[in-house]
Design a protein around this motif. Structure first.
Motif, PDB file in Angstrom:
ATOM      1  N   MET A  33      42.356  39.482   9.033  1.00 21.25           N
ATOM      2  CA  MET A  33      43.820  39.417   9.059  1.00 21.25           C
ATOM      3  C   MET A  33      44.422  40.391   8.059  1.00 21.25           C
ATOM      4  O   MET A  33      45.457  41.022   8.317  1.00 21.25           O
ATOM      5  CB  MET A  33      44.287  37.995   8.770  1.00 21.25           C
ATOM      6  CG  MET A  33      44.097  37.033   9.925  1.00 21.25           C
ATOM      7  SD  MET A  33      45.222  37.385  11.314  1.00 21.25           S
ATOM      8  CE  MET A  33      46.779  36.786  10.616  1.00 21.25           C
ATOM      9  N   HIS A  34      43.809  40.523   6.912  1.00 17.77           N
ATOM     10  CA  HIS A  34      44.304  41.446   5.892  1.00 17.77           C
ATOM     11  C   HIS A  34      44.211  42.885   6.378  1.00 17.77           C
ATOM     12  O   HIS A  34      45.105  43.707   6.099  1.00 17.77           O
ATOM     13  CB  HIS A  34      43.498  41.277   4.602  1.00 17.77           C
ATOM     14  CG  HIS A  34      43.897  42.221   3.511  1.00 17.77           C
ATOM     15  ND1 HIS A  34      45.081  42.102   2.811  1.00 17.77           N
ATOM     16  CD2 HIS A  34      43.267  43.319   3.006  1.00 17.77           C
ATOM     17  CE1 HIS A  34      45.163  43.084   1.925  1.00 17.77           C
ATOM     18  NE2 HIS A  34      44.074  43.833   2.027  1.00 17.77           N
ATOM     19  N   GLN A  35      43.156  43.204   7.124  1.00 22.45           N
ATOM     20  CA  GLN A  35      42.953  44.570   7.586  1.00 22.45           C
ATOM     21  C   GLN A  35      43.862  44.923   8.761  1.00 22.45           C
ATOM     22  O   GLN A  35      44.396  46.033   8.818  1.00 22.45           O
ATOM     23  CB  GLN A  35      41.484  44.764   7.980  1.00 22.45           C
ATOM     24  CG  GLN A  35      40.523  44.700   6.797  1.00 22.45           C
ATOM     25  CD  GLN A  35      39.072  44.773   7.220  1.00 22.45           C
ATOM     26  OE1 GLN A  35      38.737  44.611   8.401  1.00 22.45           O
ATOM     27  NE2 GLN A  35      38.193  45.016   6.270  1.00 22.45           N
ATOM     28  N   ASP A  36      44.031  44.005   9.703  1.00 21.21           N
ATOM     29  CA  ASP A  36      44.843  44.296  10.893  1.00 21.21           C
ATOM     30  C   ASP A  36      45.249  42.978  11.552  1.00 21.21           C
ATOM     31  O   ASP A  36      44.505  42.417  12.350  1.00 21.21           O
ATOM     32  CB  ASP A  36      44.048  45.157  11.882  1.00 21.21           C
ATOM     33  CG  ASP A  36      44.915  45.718  12.998  1.00 21.21           C
ATOM     34  OD1 ASP A  36      45.954  45.097  13.315  1.00 21.21           O
ATOM     35  OD2 ASP A  36      44.567  46.778  13.553  1.00 21.21           O
ATOM     36  N   GLU A  37      46.421  42.484  11.217  1.00 21.08           N
ATOM     37  CA  GLU A  37      46.867  41.192  11.724  1.00 21.08           C
ATOM     38  C   GLU A  37      47.000  41.188  13.238  1.00 21.08           C
ATOM     39  O   GLU A  37      46.561  40.255  13.912  1.00 21.08           O
ATOM     40  CB  GLU A  37      48.205  40.810  11.088  1.00 21.08           C
ATOM     41  CG  GLU A  37      48.123  40.431   9.628  1.00 21.08           C
ATOM     42  CD  GLU A  37      49.452  39.914   9.108  1.00 21.08           C
ATOM     43  OE1 GLU A  37      50.415  39.873   9.893  1.00 21.08           O
ATOM     44  OE2 GLU A  37      49.525  39.555   7.927  1.00 21.08           O
ATOM     45  N   ASP A  38      47.627  42.222  13.789  1.00 21.45           N
ATOM     46  CA  ASP A  38      47.896  42.245  15.229  1.00 21.45           C
ATOM     47  C   ASP A  38      46.612  42.256  16.049  1.00 21.45           C
ATOM     48  O   ASP A  38      46.458  41.500  17.008  1.00 21.45           O
ATOM     49  CB  ASP A  38      48.753  43.470  15.588  1.00 21.45           C
ATOM     50  CG  ASP A  38      50.114  43.433  14.918  1.00 21.45           C
ATOM     51  OD1 ASP A  38      50.591  42.323  14.633  1.00 21.45           O
ATOM     52  OD2 ASP A  38      50.681  44.502  14.666  1.00 21.45           O
ATOM     53  N   ALA A  39      45.673  43.124  15.656  1.00 14.84           N
ATOM     54  CA  ALA A  39      44.414  43.209  16.393  1.00 14.84           C
ATOM     55  C   ALA A  39      43.618  41.915  16.255  1.00 14.84           C
ATOM     56  O   ALA A  39      43.008  41.445  17.219  1.00 14.84           O
ATOM     57  CB  ALA A  39      43.583  44.390  15.876  1.00 14.84           C
ATOM     58  N   GLN A  50      56.124  48.072  18.795  1.00 16.01           N
ATOM     59  CA  GLN A  50      55.900  47.124  17.705  1.00 16.01           C
ATOM     60  C   GLN A  50      55.505  45.776  18.285  1.00 16.01           C
ATOM     61  O   GLN A  50      55.972  45.398  19.357  1.00 16.01           O
ATOM     62  CB  GLN A  50      57.179  46.960  16.863  1.00 16.01           C
ATOM     63  CG  GLN A  50      57.586  48.239  16.162  1.00 16.01           C
ATOM     64  CD  GLN A  50      56.507  48.723  15.222  1.00 16.01           C
ATOM     65  OE1 GLN A  50      55.968  47.957  14.443  1.00 16.01           O
ATOM     66  NE2 GLN A  50      56.194  50.012  15.306  1.00 16.01           N
ATOM     67  N   PRO A  51      54.641  45.022  17.602  1.00 12.00           N
ATOM     68  CA  PRO A  51      54.170  43.740  18.149  1.00 12.00           C
ATOM     69  C   PRO A  51      55.275  42.695  18.223  1.00 12.00           C
ATOM     70  O   PRO A  51      56.133  42.625  17.357  1.00 12.00           O
ATOM     71  CB  PRO A  51      53.089  43.313  17.148  1.00 12.00           C
ATOM     72  CG  PRO A  51      53.474  43.996  15.879  1.00 12.00           C
ATOM     73  CD  PRO A  51      54.066  45.313  16.289  1.00 12.00           C
ATOM     74  N   ALA A  52      55.238  41.873  19.270  1.00  7.06           N
ATOM     75  CA  ALA A  52      56.166  40.753  19.401  1.00  7.06           C
ATOM     76  C   ALA A  52      55.608  39.548  18.664  1.00  7.06           C
ATOM     77  O   ALA A  52      54.410  39.468  18.394  1.00  7.06           O
ATOM     78  CB  ALA A  52      56.371  40.423  20.886  1.00  7.06           C
ATOM     79  N   PRO A  53      56.456  38.571  18.312  1.00  7.82           N
ATOM     80  CA  PRO A  53      56.014  37.486  17.454  1.00  7.82           C
ATOM     81  C   PRO A  53      55.264  36.355  18.126  1.00  7.82           C
ATOM     82  O   PRO A  53      54.681  35.538  17.455  1.00  7.82           O
ATOM     83  CB  PRO A  53      57.335  36.971  16.865  1.00  7.82           C
ATOM     84  CG  PRO A  53      58.335  37.251  17.946  1.00  7.82           C
ATOM     85  CD  PRO A  53      57.892  38.543  18.562  1.00  7.82           C
ATOM     86  N   GLU A  54      55.302  36.242  19.462  1.00  9.53           N
ATOM     87  CA  GLU A  54      54.667  35.100  20.091  1.00  9.53           C
ATOM     88  C   GLU A  54      54.186  35.442  21.481  1.00  9.53           C
ATOM     89  O   GLU A  54      54.484  36.485  22.009  1.00  9.53           O
ATOM     90  CB  GLU A  54      55.657  33.925  20.155  1.00  9.53           C
ATOM     91  CG  GLU A  54      56.949  34.281  20.858  1.00  9.53           C
ATOM     92  CD  GLU A  54      57.928  33.123  20.897  1.00  9.53           C
ATOM     93  OE1 GLU A  54      57.486  31.981  20.985  1.00  9.53           O
ATOM     94  OE2 GLU A  54      59.122  33.384  20.848  1.00  9.53           O
ATOM     95  N   GLY A  55      53.425  34.526  22.111  1.00  7.67           N
ATOM     96  CA  GLY A  55      52.940  34.732  23.449  1.00  7.67           C
ATOM     97  C   GLY A  55      51.454  35.055  23.469  1.00  7.67           C
ATOM     98  O   GLY A  55      50.837  35.294  22.449  1.00  7.67           O
ATOM     99  N   LEU A 102      41.544  36.870  18.560  1.00 11.95           N
ATOM    100  CA  LEU A 102      41.452  35.417  18.439  1.00 11.95           C
ATOM    101  C   LEU A 102      41.964  34.733  19.706  1.00 11.95           C
ATOM    102  O   LEU A 102      41.380  33.757  20.178  1.00 11.95           O
ATOM    103  CB  LEU A 102      42.245  34.932  17.225  1.00 11.95           C
ATOM    104  CG  LEU A 102      42.242  33.415  16.994  1.00 11.95           C
ATOM    105  CD1 LEU A 102      40.835  32.911  16.715  1.00 11.95           C
ATOM    106  CD2 LEU A 102      43.172  33.046  15.835  1.00 11.95           C
ATOM    107  N   THR A 103      43.056  35.253  20.263  1.00 13.91           N
ATOM    108  CA  THR A 103      43.610  34.671  21.483  1.00 13.91           C
ATOM    109  C   THR A 103      42.599  34.753  22.627  1.00 13.91           C
ATOM    110  O   THR A 103      42.384  33.776  23.362  1.00 13.91           O
ATOM    111  CB  THR A 103      44.898  35.401  21.889  1.00 13.91           C
ATOM    112  OG1 THR A 103      45.875  35.245  20.858  1.00 13.91           O
ATOM    113  CG2 THR A 103      45.468  34.837  23.195  1.00 13.91           C
ATOM    114  N   THR A 104      41.964  35.913  22.768  1.00 12.12           N
ATOM    115  CA  THR A 104      40.955  36.078  23.816  1.00 12.12           C
ATOM    116  C   THR A 104      39.770  35.135  23.600  1.00 12.12           C
ATOM    117  O   THR A 104      39.310  34.463  24.526  1.00 12.12           O
ATOM    118  CB  THR A 104      40.449  37.533  23.832  1.00 12.12           C
ATOM    119  OG1 THR A 104      41.552  38.415  24.071  1.00 12.12           O
ATOM    120  CG2 THR A 104      39.409  37.740  24.926  1.00 12.12           C
TER     121      THR A 104
END
Length: 312
Positions: free
Chosen positions: A30-36, A258-263, A41-43
Motif C-alpha cells: 500500500m505504501h508503494q502503490d495504493e491504487d495498484a 486519476q483513480p476513483a474512490p470506490e467500486g 486485492l479486489t481481484t
C-alpha cells in the motif's frame, strides 16, 4: 411501578473449523502503490470469497486485507484453503512481480462465540496466530486439524513445533500442509453445481478479467495511441473496447486518468476513463456495461447534461 429488566440474549456457541487469512506485506504494498494494490486485492478477494462459498464455508468477517471464515467440516476448510492458495498462485503468475499478492492462511478447529454473524473467542485467536506463523502462500494448521485429515492420505505435513499464543494458557502445536501450488483442488460435491464449475475454473486458470484489467491499466498508464490499438487487437470485444475506440477516434484527449474512490477494480478502470469526458457515448457505454454500477447515478446525470447541451 416495576419495570422488567431487559437481559441481553445469550451468545450462541458452536464448534467449527476456523479459517483466518491475510495478505503478506500488505502495508508495504500500500505504501508503494495504493491504487495498484487495491486493484489486485479486489481481484484476489473475488477468487477467495467465491472459493469459500463453493467450499461450503461462510465468511464471518473481513477487515482490509484479512478474511475470517467458518466451516462445519474440517476437511472442507482444509480443501478450501489449499484451493485458494493454488488459485492465487496462478493469478499471480499473470501479474508483474511488484503486483503479486500472497496470502497466509491459518486453520483451527474449536469452540467459538457468535454475535451479529461474527465469530470470536479463543478458537478464532488461535487461527489468527497460525495465520501469522504461516509463510506467504502456505496453510498452517493445529494438531487437532491435522488429526482430522491425516488418515485421508491427501496431504503431508511439516511439524513447526510448539508456539505460544497471546491470551491462551497452553502452547499450540503447528503444522504446515504440503501441497502442489500448480495443481487444482476439487471442492467435493460442490464441483457438480454450476457455481462450483465456475470456481473450479478459477482455481485452475488465471481469471480473464484480471488479465484484461492488467492490460487495460498498462494502456491507461502509457496513454499511447499504439497501446490502445494493441488492446483492441487482443480484446476486440473486451470490456473496455468501446472506450479504446473512442479514445483512438480523438487521440488529442488521451491522458492518464486519476483513480476513483470506490467500486470494483474493473468498473473503476472503466469509470476513470469516462468521467471527465464531454462525449455522451462514453457515459452511455458505461451504463450499458454496468447497468447497476456504483457510478450509475453520476453517469445518468452527466449523460442528461451533455444531451441537453447538445440539443440546446
Amino acid at each position: 411501578m416495576e419495570f422488567a429488566t431487559l437481559e441481553a440474549p445469550p451468545l450462541e456457541r458452536k464448534l467449527v473449523a476456523i479459517l483466518a487469512a491475510d495478505v503478506a506485506g500488505y502495508s508495504r504494498m500500500m505504501h508503494q502503490d495504493e491504487d495498484a494494490t487495491l486493484a489486485t486485492l479486489t481481484t484476489h478477494r473475488t477468487i477467495i470469497d467465491d472459493l469459500i462459498i463453493a467450499g461450503r464455508g461462510e465468511i464471518s468477517g473481513t477487515a482490509g486485507d484479512s478474511v475470517l471464515a467458518e466451516f462445519a467440516s474440517v476437511v472442507d476448510a482444509v480443501h478450501c484453503a489449499v484451493a485458494i492458495q493454488q488459485a492465487l498462485h496462478k493469478a499471480n503468475a499473470a501479474m508483474p512481480v511488484e503486483r503479486q499478492m500472497s496470502l497466509r492462511i491459518g486453520i483451527n478447529v474449536g469452540d467459538v462465540l457468535v454475535k451479529d454473524g461474527t465469530i470470536f473467542g479463543d478458537g478464532v485467536n488461535v487461527a489468527s496466530r497460525l495465520e501469522a506463523l504461516a509463510e506467504p502462500g502456505s496453510v498452517c494448521i493445529t494438531r487437532g486439524v491435522r488429526d482430522h485429515i491425516r488418515d485421508r492420505g491427501e496431504y503431508e505435513f511439516e511439524d513447526l513445533g510448539e508456539h505460544s499464543v497471546k491470551n491462551i494458557a497452553r502452547s499450540v502445536r503447528a503444522f504446515r500442509i504440503m501441497f502442489d501450488p500448480n495443481a487444482a483442488t476439487e471442492l467435493g460435491e460442490v464441483a457438480a453445481t454450476p457455481e462450483a464449475s465456475l470456481l473450479s475454473e478459477a482455481a485452475s486458470n488465471v481469471p480473464q478479467d484480471a488479465i484484461e484489467l492488467e492490460f487495460w491499466q498498462s494502456v491507461q498508464a502509457s496513454g499511447a495511441v499504439e497501446e490502445y490499438s494493441a488492446y483492441l487487437d487482443r480484446y476486440p470485444d473486451g470490456i473496455f473496447a468501446p472506450l479504446a475506440r473512442e479514445r483512438l477516434a480523438k487521440p488529442d484527449i488521451l491522458e492518464r486518468p486519476q483513480p476513483a474512490p470506490e467500486g470494483s477494480a474493473v468498473e473503476l478502470a472503466f469509470w476513470d476513463t469516462v468521467k471527465e469526458s464531454d462525449n455522451p457515448a462514453m457515459f452511455q457505454a458505461y451504463l450499458e456495461q454496468f447497468p447497476t454500477g456504483s457510478f450509475k447515478a453520476l453517469a445518468e446525470i452527466r449523460l442528461a447534461e451533455l444531451n441537453l447541451t447538445r440539443d440546446g
